[in-house]
Design a protein around this motif. Sequence first.
Motif, PDB file in Angstrom:
ATOM      1  N   GLN A 162      89.805  35.154  85.144  1.00 25.31           N
ATOM      2  CA  GLN A 162      90.062  36.295  86.031  1.00 25.31           C
ATOM      3  C   GLN A 162      89.169  36.238  87.263  1.00 25.31           C
ATOM      4  O   GLN A 162      89.627  36.511  88.383  1.00 25.31           O
ATOM      5  CB  GLN A 162      89.818  37.605  85.272  1.00 25.31           C
ATOM      6  N   ARG A 163      87.911  35.876  87.049  1.00 22.48           N
ATOM      7  CA  ARG A 163      86.989  35.787  88.199  1.00 22.48           C
ATOM      8  C   ARG A 163      87.490  34.784  89.229  1.00 22.48           C
ATOM      9  O   ARG A 163      87.502  35.065  90.435  1.00 22.48           O
ATOM     10  CB  ARG A 163      85.587  35.391  87.727  1.00 22.48           C
ATOM     11  N   LEU A 164      87.896  33.624  88.766  1.00 21.81           N
ATOM     12  CA  LEU A 164      88.395  32.599  89.674  1.00 21.81           C
ATOM     13  C   LEU A 164      89.650  33.075  90.403  1.00 21.81           C
ATOM     14  O   LEU A 164      89.840  32.779  91.585  1.00 21.81           O
ATOM     15  CB  LEU A 164      88.678  31.308  88.900  1.00 21.81           C
ATOM     16  N   TYR A 165      90.469  33.814  89.708  1.00 20.56           N
ATOM     17  CA  TYR A 165      91.679  34.345  90.336  1.00 20.56           C
ATOM     18  C   TYR A 165      91.325  35.305  91.472  1.00 20.56           C
ATOM     19  O   TYR A 165      91.853  35.194  92.591  1.00 20.56           O
ATOM     20  CB  TYR A 165      92.543  35.059  89.302  1.00 20.56           C
ATOM     21  N   TYR A 166      90.411  36.238  91.193  1.00 15.52           N
ATOM     22  CA  TYR A 166      90.075  37.243  92.192  1.00 15.52           C
ATOM     23  C   TYR A 166      89.250  36.678  93.347  1.00 15.52           C
ATOM     24  O   TYR A 166      89.316  37.193  94.468  1.00 15.52           O
ATOM     25  CB  TYR A 166      89.341  38.415  91.540  1.00 15.52           C
ATOM     26  N   GLU A 167      88.503  35.614  93.092  1.00 20.18           N
ATOM     27  CA  GLU A 167      87.757  34.987  94.178  1.00 20.18           C
ATOM     28  C   GLU A 167      88.673  34.364  95.219  1.00 20.18           C
ATOM     29  O   GLU A 167      88.265  34.135  96.359  1.00 20.18           O
ATOM     30  CB  GLU A 167      86.790  33.937  93.623  1.00 20.18           C
ATOM     31  N   ASN A 168      89.880  34.083  94.808  1.00 21.80           N
ATOM     32  CA  ASN A 168      90.870  33.520  95.741  1.00 21.80           C
ATOM     33  C   ASN A 168      91.958  34.530  96.087  1.00 21.80           C
ATOM     34  O   ASN A 168      93.062  34.161  96.475  1.00 21.80           O
ATOM     35  CB  ASN A 168      91.499  32.268  95.124  1.00 21.80           C
ATOM     36  N   SER A 169      91.591  35.798  95.955  1.00 24.02           N
ATOM     37  CA  SER A 169      92.548  36.871  96.209  1.00 24.02           C
ATOM     38  C   SER A 169      91.961  37.846  97.239  1.00 24.02           C
ATOM     39  O   SER A 169      90.732  38.010  97.322  1.00 24.02           O
ATOM     40  CB  SER A 169      92.836  37.612  94.898  1.00 24.02           C
ATOM     41  N   PRO A 170      92.799  38.534  98.000  1.00 22.51           N
ATOM     42  CA  PRO A 170      92.309  39.541  98.943  1.00 22.51           C
ATOM     43  C   PRO A 170      91.931  40.867  98.267  1.00 22.51           C
ATOM     44  O   PRO A 170      91.368  41.757  98.902  1.00 22.51           O
ATOM     45  CB  PRO A 170      93.493  39.741  99.896  1.00 22.51           C
ATOM     46  N   ILE A 171      92.194  40.976  96.978  1.00 27.30           N
ATOM     47  CA  ILE A 171      91.981  42.244  96.271  1.00 27.30           C
ATOM     48  C   ILE A 171      90.518  42.709  96.302  1.00 27.30           C
ATOM     49  O   ILE A 171      90.247  43.897  96.537  1.00 27.30           O
ATOM     50  CB  ILE A 171      92.507  42.152  94.822  1.00 27.30           C
ATOM     51  N   PRO A 172      89.528  41.831  96.052  1.00 27.86           N
ATOM     52  CA  PRO A 172      88.127  42.302  96.105  1.00 27.86           C
ATOM     53  C   PRO A 172      87.724  42.911  97.441  1.00 27.86           C
ATOM     54  O   PRO A 172      86.851  43.791  97.481  1.00 27.86           O
ATOM     55  CB  PRO A 172      87.330  41.028  95.803  1.00 27.86           C
ATOM     56  N   LYS A 173      88.339  42.467  98.525  1.00 26.26           N
ATOM     57  CA  LYS A 173      88.036  43.078  99.821  1.00 26.26           C
ATOM     58  C   LYS A 173      88.487  44.537  99.844  1.00 26.26           C
ATOM     59  O   LYS A 173      87.841  45.385 100.459  1.00 26.26           O
ATOM     60  CB  LYS A 173      88.703  42.290 100.950  1.00 26.26           C
ATOM     61  N   GLU A 174      89.588  44.813  99.155  1.00 31.06           N
ATOM     62  CA  GLU A 174      90.069  46.182  99.054  1.00 31.06           C
ATOM     63  C   GLU A 174      89.138  47.009  98.161  1.00 31.06           C
ATOM     64  O   GLU A 174      88.847  48.169  98.462  1.00 31.06           O
ATOM     65  CB  GLU A 174      91.492  46.195  98.492  1.00 31.06           C
TER      66      GLU A 174
END
Length: 220
Positions: A162-174
Amino acid sequence: MIMPSDKTYQRTKEIMQGKAEMNPDFRALADFVDRKFKVKVVNMIYGFMDSKKRPCLNICFEFEQEEIVFRKNKEDCFSSFDKRKQEIIVQEFTKIADRKKYRTKDMWIYFSAFKPIAQIEAMQNITREQKDQFIKQLNNKDIWTINNAFSTETFFVYTEKQRLYYENSPIPKEWARKYYEVIKQYDEFDYFDRDTFSIRLDSKENFDTNYQSNWWYYYK
Protein backbone atom coordinates in the motif's frame (compact mmCIF):
# COMPACT_ATOMS: atom_id res chain seq x y z
CA MET A 1 16.06 25.18 22.39
CA ILE A 2 15.38 21.61 21.41
CA MET A 3 11.76 20.96 22.34
CA PRO A 4 8.71 23.14 23.15
CA SER A 5 8.94 22.17 26.82
CA ASP A 6 12.39 23.76 27.17
CA LYS A 7 12.48 26.87 29.35
CA THR A 8 14.57 28.66 26.74
CA TYR A 9 11.83 28.13 24.16
CA GLN A 10 9.09 29.25 26.54
CA ARG A 11 10.98 32.44 27.42
CA THR A 12 11.66 33.19 23.77
CA LYS A 13 8.05 32.49 22.87
CA GLU A 14 6.91 35.19 25.30
CA ILE A 15 9.20 37.65 23.51
CA MET A 16 7.79 36.60 20.12
CA GLN A 17 4.29 37.10 21.50
CA GLY A 18 5.17 40.60 22.72
CA LYS A 19 4.62 39.62 26.35
CA ALA A 20 8.27 39.98 27.41
CA GLU A 21 11.57 41.51 26.35
CA MET A 22 15.11 40.24 26.16
CA ASN A 23 17.14 40.65 29.34
CA PRO A 24 18.53 44.20 28.95
CA ASP A 25 21.95 42.95 30.12
CA PHE A 26 22.32 41.33 26.68
CA ARG A 27 20.92 44.12 24.50
CA ALA A 28 24.33 45.58 23.61
CA LEU A 29 25.74 42.16 22.76
CA ALA A 30 22.66 41.33 20.67
CA ASP A 31 23.10 44.57 18.73
CA PHE A 32 26.76 43.67 18.14
CA VAL A 33 25.86 40.20 16.81
CA ASP A 34 23.16 41.72 14.59
CA ARG A 35 25.59 44.22 13.06
CA LYS A 36 28.55 41.88 12.78
CA PHE A 37 26.78 38.91 11.21
CA LYS A 38 23.74 40.52 9.54
CA VAL A 39 21.19 38.59 11.62
CA LYS A 40 18.46 39.46 14.13
CA VAL A 41 18.83 38.14 17.67
CA VAL A 42 15.50 37.46 19.39
CA ASN A 43 16.79 36.36 22.78
CA MET A 44 19.93 35.53 24.75
CA ILE A 45 19.90 33.20 27.74
CA TYR A 46 22.85 32.80 30.09
CA GLY A 47 23.40 29.66 32.14
CA PHE A 48 25.85 26.94 33.04
CA MET A 49 26.79 23.48 31.81
CA ASP A 50 29.06 20.74 33.20
CA SER A 51 27.45 20.82 36.64
CA LYS A 52 27.43 24.63 36.66
CA LYS A 53 31.18 24.88 36.15
CA ARG A 54 31.20 26.22 32.60
CA PRO A 55 29.18 29.31 31.62
CA CYS A 56 27.17 29.18 28.41
CA LEU A 57 25.11 31.58 26.35
CA ASN A 58 22.27 30.50 24.09
CA ILE A 59 21.73 32.99 21.26
CA CYS A 60 18.25 32.58 19.78
CA PHE A 61 17.13 33.67 16.32
CA GLU A 62 13.75 33.36 14.70
CA PHE A 63 14.79 31.45 11.59
CA GLU A 64 17.09 28.53 10.81
CA GLN A 65 18.74 30.58 8.05
CA GLU A 66 20.13 32.87 10.74
CA GLU A 67 21.24 30.06 13.04
CA ILE A 68 23.06 28.29 10.22
CA VAL A 69 25.23 31.39 9.67
CA PHE A 70 27.16 30.19 12.72
CA ARG A 71 27.73 26.65 11.44
CA LYS A 72 31.02 25.56 9.91
CA ASN A 73 29.15 24.18 6.94
CA LYS A 74 26.33 26.51 5.96
CA GLU A 75 24.81 23.77 3.79
CA ASP A 76 24.43 21.45 6.77
CA CYS A 77 22.24 22.51 9.70
CA PHE A 78 23.77 19.73 11.82
CA SER A 79 27.40 20.68 11.34
CA SER A 80 29.38 21.99 14.31
CA PHE A 81 29.47 25.68 15.19
CA ASP A 82 32.12 27.99 13.78
CA LYS A 83 34.67 28.34 16.58
CA ARG A 84 36.02 31.65 15.24
CA LYS A 85 32.58 33.26 15.37
CA GLN A 86 32.00 31.89 18.86
CA GLU A 87 35.28 33.44 19.99
CA ILE A 88 34.39 36.82 18.47
CA ILE A 89 31.16 36.88 20.48
CA VAL A 90 32.87 35.78 23.71
CA GLN A 91 35.51 38.49 23.29
CA GLU A 92 32.85 41.15 22.82
CA PHE A 93 30.81 39.95 25.79
CA THR A 94 33.95 39.93 27.94
CA LYS A 95 34.41 43.63 27.15
CA ILE A 96 30.89 44.72 28.03
CA ALA A 97 29.57 42.19 30.57
CA ASP A 98 29.00 42.96 34.24
CA ARG A 99 31.76 40.81 35.75
CA LYS A 100 29.88 40.55 39.04
CA LYS A 101 26.94 38.88 37.32
CA TYR A 102 28.47 37.00 34.39
CA ARG A 103 31.50 34.79 33.93
CA THR A 104 32.94 34.67 30.43
CA LYS A 105 36.08 32.56 30.89
CA ASP A 106 35.79 29.33 28.89
CA MET A 107 32.25 30.32 27.89
CA TRP A 108 30.38 28.08 25.44
CA ILE A 109 28.28 29.95 22.87
CA TYR A 110 25.58 28.04 21.06
CA PHE A 111 22.82 29.05 18.69
CA SER A 112 19.21 28.05 18.11
CA ALA A 113 16.20 28.98 15.97
CA PHE A 114 12.66 29.57 17.20
CA LYS A 115 10.63 28.65 14.13
CA PRO A 116 11.39 24.88 13.98
CA ILE A 117 10.44 24.46 17.65
CA ALA A 118 7.25 26.46 17.19
CA GLN A 119 6.34 24.13 14.32
CA ILE A 120 6.96 21.11 16.54
CA GLU A 121 4.71 22.63 19.20
CA ALA A 122 1.92 23.18 16.67
CA MET A 123 2.17 19.52 15.62
CA GLN A 124 2.17 18.31 19.20
CA ASN A 125 -0.95 20.31 20.01
CA ILE A 126 -3.00 18.22 17.62
CA THR A 127 -4.68 15.65 19.86
CA ARG A 128 -4.92 11.92 19.28
CA GLU A 129 -8.69 12.35 19.07
CA GLN A 130 -8.33 14.94 16.31
CA LYS A 131 -6.05 12.65 14.33
CA ASP A 132 -8.43 9.71 14.68
CA GLN A 133 -11.34 11.90 13.63
CA PHE A 134 -9.35 13.13 10.62
CA ILE A 135 -8.70 9.53 9.55
CA LYS A 136 -12.41 8.79 9.82
CA GLN A 137 -13.23 11.79 7.66
CA LEU A 138 -10.83 10.61 4.96
CA ASN A 139 -12.85 7.39 4.85
CA ASN A 140 -9.88 5.36 3.64
CA LYS A 141 -9.48 1.93 5.24
CA ASP A 142 -5.84 1.71 4.13
CA ILE A 143 -4.75 4.25 6.77
CA TRP A 144 -3.71 2.73 10.08
CA THR A 145 -2.65 5.82 12.03
CA ILE A 146 -1.00 9.25 11.92
CA ASN A 147 2.03 9.93 14.08
CA ASN A 148 4.55 12.74 14.29
CA ALA A 149 8.11 13.39 15.34
CA PHE A 150 9.46 16.91 15.39
CA SER A 151 7.69 18.88 12.63
CA THR A 152 6.85 16.00 10.29
CA GLU A 153 3.61 14.04 10.27
CA THR A 154 3.77 10.45 9.06
CA PHE A 155 0.72 8.74 7.62
CA PHE A 156 0.93 4.98 8.15
CA VAL A 157 -0.88 2.60 5.85
CA TYR A 158 -1.02 -1.09 6.73
CA THR A 159 1.28 -2.78 4.22
CA GLU A 160 4.41 -2.01 2.23
CA LYS A 161 2.46 -2.74 -0.93
CA GLN A 162 0.00 0.00 0.00
CA ARG A 163 2.82 2.40 0.83
CA LEU A 164 4.43 1.88 -2.55
CA TYR A 165 1.09 2.41 -4.23
CA TYR A 166 0.43 5.71 -2.47
CA GLU A 167 3.96 6.98 -3.01
CA ASN A 168 3.21 6.88 -6.71
CA SER A 169 -0.24 8.37 -6.32
CA PRO A 170 -1.51 11.97 -6.06
CA ILE A 171 -3.71 10.98 -3.11
CA PRO A 172 -1.19 11.82 -0.31
CA LYS A 173 -1.02 15.38 -1.62
CA GLU A 174 -4.75 15.61 -1.02
CA TRP A 175 -4.30 14.21 2.49
CA ALA A 176 -1.61 16.84 3.14
CA ARG A 177 -3.85 19.62 1.80
CA LYS A 178 -6.62 18.64 4.20
CA TYR A 179 -4.30 18.03 7.16
CA TYR A 180 -2.79 21.47 6.66
CA GLU A 181 -6.13 22.93 7.75
CA VAL A 182 -5.90 21.01 11.02
CA ILE A 183 -2.38 22.24 11.71
CA LYS A 184 -3.25 25.87 10.99
CA GLN A 185 -5.50 25.88 14.06
CA TYR A 186 -2.32 25.71 16.14
CA ASP A 187 0.09 27.63 13.89
CA GLU A 188 0.30 30.68 16.14
CA PHE A 189 3.15 32.32 14.24
CA ASP A 190 1.96 31.42 10.73
CA TYR A 191 5.03 29.29 9.98
CA PHE A 192 3.38 26.54 7.94
CA ASP A 193 2.89 27.23 4.26
CA ARG A 194 0.22 25.48 2.20
CA ASP A 195 2.43 25.18 -0.87
CA THR A 196 5.37 23.58 0.91
CA PHE A 197 3.62 21.51 3.57
CA SER A 198 3.94 17.77 3.03
CA ILE A 199 3.54 14.47 4.86
CA ARG A 200 5.62 11.29 5.06
CA LEU A 201 4.34 7.83 4.24
CA ASP A 202 5.19 4.60 6.03
CA SER A 203 3.53 1.30 6.83
CA LYS A 204 2.47 -0.65 9.89
CA GLU A 205 4.24 -3.61 8.30
CA ASN A 206 7.55 -1.73 8.41
CA PHE A 207 6.85 -0.49 11.95
CA ASP A 208 6.09 -3.98 13.22
CA THR A 209 8.81 -5.83 11.33
CA ASN A 210 11.77 -3.48 11.69
CA TYR A 211 10.98 -1.56 14.88
CA GLN A 212 9.31 -4.22 17.02
CA SER A 213 6.09 -2.15 17.05
CA ASN A 214 7.88 0.32 19.30
CA TRP A 215 7.72 4.09 18.77
CA TRP A 216 10.92 4.68 20.75
CA TYR A 217 12.87 2.42 18.40
CA TYR A 218 11.19 4.02 15.39
CA TYR A 219 12.14 7.59 16.21
CA LYS A 220 15.51 7.16 17.92
